[in-house]
Write an enzyme that holds these catalytic residues in place. Structure first.
Site, PDB file in Angstrom:
ATOM      1  N   ASN A 143       0.804  -1.219   0.000  1.00  0.00           N
ATOM      2  CA  ASN A 143       0.000   0.000   0.000  1.00  0.00           C
ATOM      3  C   ASN A 143       0.838   1.271   0.000  1.00  0.00           C
ATOM      4  OD1 ASN A 143      -2.387   1.831   0.707  1.00  0.00           O
ATOM      5  ND2 ASN A 143      -1.090   2.034   2.516  1.00  0.00           N
TER       6      ASN A 143
ATOM      7  N   TYR B 260       4.807  10.021 -11.074  1.00  0.00           N
ATOM      8  CA  TYR B 260       4.001   9.122 -10.244  1.00  0.00           C
ATOM      9  C   TYR B 260       3.134   8.220 -11.115  1.00  0.00           C
ATOM     10  CZ  TYR B 260       0.168   7.744  -7.126  1.00  0.00           C
ATOM     11  OH  TYR B 260      -0.775   7.035  -6.421  1.00  0.00           O
TER      12      TYR B 260
END
Length: 268
Positions: A86, A157
């Site tokens: 995560n 990203y």
């Protein structure tokens, strides 16, 4: 619904807040013993308490950290069944969004891939032998809707998360026959610290839009990102999907991507 997870062992990265905290809480409620990884603990994580929770402080920018994390799970709880990758988003000390391809430097690109892709490669590499010893397991990689929605904002990203999606498919193809399922959950904008912390995305967008941070989270961002639900995603909504994918109730689900994104992605 019984997720048939009681007694299993999980590692959850980025576990101290946001999606990771919600995943940790949900798995503990299902009887899972959880190794919760984050650079620092939080009062919210400590409040979960109990003998089934172990917090391990790690900096996943350290190439050795993922291996040490898996080793602690084996040492403390005897094995590993579930890995939830995560941790991601802005690397430590970085604020997003960036609004142009020209904004990130080479070092920015390297740090972004180190945190959002390479740390996951290393965690999976450490976890797979332990899962094979237990006859299988489940890996859930937390990606982003931006992996499939190219845009100049946060381009480094987005590219790292696109690589993660590809990696997930490849891992599933190789290891599903050996009992290890690998899936992706792709959230849209989630009301987490990325948005809510001082200097976070809400403040940066507010400065650009000439408004305040609460307006950004309540209306500006949902409108800007064309969220059909009209609101940011709640972390628990993502955690619920992750828990189901980690469960034997999803035994035939592998190599899949699940969007929990408030209607962010529009493509078929």
């Amino acid at each position: 619904m019984d997720l048939q997870l009681s007694g299993r062992v999980a590692v959850v990265t980025g576990a101290s807040k946001g999606i990771g905290l919600a995943v940790t809480r949900t798995l503990l409620d299902e009887g899972v013993r959880v190794v919760a990884a984050s650079r620092k603990s939080t009062p919210e994580l400590e409040a979960l308490g109990g003998t089934g929770l172990l917090h391990v402080p790690v900096d996943l920018m350290d190439p050795e950290a993922p291996g040490r994390l898996v080793a602690r799970a084996v040492e403390e709880f005897g094995g590993l069944d579930i890995l939830v990758n995560n941790a991601g988003g802005p690397p430590p000390g970085v604020s997003l969004p960036r609004f142009s391809f020209m904004a990130p430097t080479d070092d920015d690109w390297r740090e972004m891939f180190e945190f959002n892709l390479f740390s996951i490669v290393r965690a999976v590499r450490a976890a797979i032998p332990e899962m094979l010893r237990r006859g299988g397991g489940s890996i859930v990689n937390v990606s982003s809707g931006n992996a499939r929605q190219p845009a100049p904002m946060n381009v480094d990203y987005n590219a790292a998360k696109a690589g993660l999606n590809n990696l997930t498919k490849a891992l599933s193809e190789e290891f599903a026959p050996q009992g290890i399922r690998v899936n992706t959950v792709s959230p849209g904008p989630v009301r987490t610290a990325w948005w809510t912390e001082e200097g976070g995305a809400a403040d940066i967008i507010a400065a650009q839009a000439g408004t305040d941070r609460d307006s950004v989270m309540d209306s500006v961002a949902p409108e800007m990102m064309k969220l059909t639900t009209g609101r940011l995603v709640d972390p628990q909504e993502v955690a619920d999907v992750i828990a189901l994918l980690a469960s034997p109730r999803s035994a035939s689900t592998t190599g899949a991507e699940f969007s929990v994104d408030a209607g962010f992605l529009k493509g078929v």
